[in-house]
Design a protein around this motif. Structure first.
Motif, short mmCIF file in Angstrom:
data_model
loop_
_atom_site.label_atom_id
_atom_site.label_comp_id
_atom_site.label_asym_id
_atom_site.label_seq_id
_atom_site.Cartn_x
_atom_site.Cartn_y
_atom_site.Cartn_z
N ASP A 16 0.82 -1.19 0.00
CA ASP A 16 0.00 0.00 0.00
C ASP A 16 0.86 1.26 0.00
O ASP A 16 1.58 1.53 0.94
N VAL A 17 0.78 2.01 -1.10
CA VAL A 17 1.59 3.22 -1.20
C VAL A 17 1.37 4.20 -0.08
O VAL A 17 2.25 5.00 0.22
N PHE A 18 0.21 4.14 0.51
CA PHE A 18 -0.08 5.11 1.55
C PHE A 18 0.71 4.84 2.82
O PHE A 18 0.83 5.69 3.68
N ALA A 19 1.23 3.64 2.92
CA ALA A 19 2.05 3.32 4.08
C ALA A 19 3.48 3.79 3.86
O ALA A 19 4.07 3.55 2.80
N ARG A 20 4.00 4.42 4.84
CA ARG A 20 5.31 5.04 4.73
C ARG A 20 6.40 4.10 4.28
O ARG A 20 7.24 4.44 3.45
N ALA A 21 6.41 2.91 4.84
CA ALA A 21 7.55 2.02 4.60
C ALA A 21 7.40 1.14 3.37
O ALA A 21 8.23 0.30 3.10
N CYS A 22 6.35 1.33 2.62
CA CYS A 22 6.11 0.43 1.50
C CYS A 22 7.07 0.65 0.32
O CYS A 22 7.28 1.77 -0.11
N PRO A 23 7.64 -0.46 -0.17
CA PRO A 23 8.59 -0.36 -1.29
C PRO A 23 7.94 0.19 -2.55
O PRO A 23 8.63 0.71 -3.42
N LEU A 28 7.20 3.85 -7.35
CA LEU A 28 6.31 4.88 -7.87
C LEU A 28 7.08 6.17 -8.12
O LEU A 28 6.86 6.87 -9.10
N GLU A 29 8.03 6.45 -7.24
CA GLU A 29 8.81 7.66 -7.44
C GLU A 29 9.78 7.55 -8.61
O GLU A 29 10.05 8.54 -9.29
N HIS A 30 10.26 6.36 -8.85
CA HIS A 30 11.10 6.19 -10.04
C HIS A 30 10.27 6.45 -11.29
O HIS A 30 10.72 7.07 -12.24
N VAL B 57 -2.05 10.21 4.67
CA VAL B 57 -0.81 10.20 3.90
C VAL B 57 0.35 10.06 4.88
O VAL B 57 0.95 11.03 5.33
N ASP B 58 0.64 8.83 5.16
CA ASP B 58 1.60 8.50 6.20
C ASP B 58 2.98 9.07 5.92
O ASP B 58 3.59 8.77 4.89
N GLY B 59 3.45 9.89 6.85
CA GLY B 59 4.82 10.39 6.73
C GLY B 59 4.95 11.83 6.28
O GLY B 59 6.03 12.40 6.33
N VAL B 60 3.86 12.40 5.82
CA VAL B 60 3.96 13.78 5.34
C VAL B 60 3.99 14.75 6.52
O VAL B 60 3.34 14.53 7.54
N GLY B 114 0.42 -3.55 -7.84
CA GLY B 114 0.17 -4.93 -8.24
C GLY B 114 1.38 -5.61 -8.85
O GLY B 114 1.45 -6.83 -8.93
N ALA B 115 2.34 -4.81 -9.28
CA ALA B 115 3.51 -5.39 -9.94
C ALA B 115 4.70 -5.51 -9.01
O ALA B 115 5.78 -5.91 -9.42
N MET B 116 4.49 -5.16 -7.76
CA MET B 116 5.63 -5.12 -6.84
C MET B 116 6.34 -6.46 -6.68
O MET B 116 7.56 -6.49 -6.53
N ASP B 117 5.62 -7.55 -6.73
CA ASP B 117 6.29 -8.85 -6.64
C ASP B 117 7.30 -8.97 -7.76
O ASP B 117 8.46 -9.31 -7.55
N GLU B 118 6.81 -8.64 -8.94
CA GLU B 118 7.66 -8.71 -10.13
C GLU B 118 8.85 -7.76 -10.00
O GLU B 118 9.99 -8.09 -10.32
N VAL B 119 8.56 -6.56 -9.53
CA VAL B 119 9.62 -5.55 -9.37
C VAL B 119 10.68 -6.03 -8.40
O VAL B 119 11.88 -5.94 -8.66
N LEU B 120 10.22 -6.56 -7.27
CA LEU B 120 11.16 -7.01 -6.26
C LEU B 120 12.03 -8.15 -6.78
O LEU B 120 13.23 -8.23 -6.48
N THR B 121 11.42 -9.02 -7.57
CA THR B 121 12.18 -10.11 -8.18
C THR B 121 13.23 -9.55 -9.12
O THR B 121 14.40 -9.96 -9.10
#
Lengths: 133, 133
Positions: A16-23, A28-30, B57-60, B114-121
């Motif tokens: 979840d992008v809304f969570a601070r620690a989410c990869p 998304l920033e890239h 918006v966690d962290g702002v 949704g693509a994060m698994d792929e990205v992380l791989t």
DNA sequence: CAGAATCCGACCCGATACTG
DNA sequence: CAGTATCGGGTCGGATTCTG
């Protein structure tokens, strides 16, 4: 099943992008970063060499383009094909995943481009009412 | 009329993000910036007050949220409704334009999530091959 | 609660020079 | 051509303090 005491519920939305620690925030920033989006947009039209890309993305420096492409390649959005010839030739192209992302991104870009008249009008009004400050 | 000497030809694509000087780049950066996108995404679910948004918006930080909202309001994507009561109450909500943009943006966000698994791989592979670097 | 103002460090990014 | 290395200014952005 194990009725465990109380599912801490890490949430099913693992990314979840809304969570601070989410990869996903990083990726998304890239993608949406100053140059990432433009690079993906340019590559959507087809494979490009380094300097072709540099010319297409008006204003980007060698350093930033290089850096941007590395981040996108690492995230699996861009494929880098280097041919060991002289002079060197390197082609960049979108991966399947990159194409999917680029489509969404371009939809957004075109939406914003198409709304610029409206945006400019809104800005003028905003600056007028409280612009005097 | 007025065959003026030579239309400078601002180009028919009046707002091309790929052009360095185009104002659409600025707006695009407000939208895709670190906090802009998350703010729009949060507001897509409904009107929110300042601190509700801040928690969502966690962290702002206050500063960045305030700054971000002003930019989005100026661009006509967000509407700010301040009620002169005590304690103060200010609600933020998307404009019609903001909603259109937010839709595209969320499509992109969900695509990336949704693509994060792929990205992380992909990252793991990238780091392994040339990670030793 | 909803911000504005100030301070200050981190890093982003462009210009330049250099390599293979 | 396709990058990497280095330097330096500018901006981003967080922490803190203050206001109404």
């Amino acid at each position: 099943m194990s009725g465990s005491i109380q599912e801490p519920v890490v949430e099913d939305c693992a990314f979840d992008v809304f969570a601070r620690a989410c990869p996903s925030r990083g990726t998304l920033e890239h993608v949406t970063g100053r140059w990432g989006g433009l690079a993906l947009g340019a590559l959507y039209e087809g494979s490009l060499r380094f300097n072709e890309l540099r010319r297409r993305v008006d204003g980007v420096s060698e350093k930033m383009l290089s850096q941007t492409l590395q981040a996108l390649e690492r995230d699996g959005l861009v494929h880098r094909e280097a041919q060991p010839v002289n002079p060197p030739r390197v082609d960049y192209e979108l991966t399947d995943l990159g194409r999917k992302v680029a489509e969404r991104l371009l939809a957004l870009i075109h939406c914003v481009e198409g709304a610029m008249d409206e945006v400019l009008t809104a800005r003028a009004r905003y600056d007028e009412t409280r612009g005097a400050r």
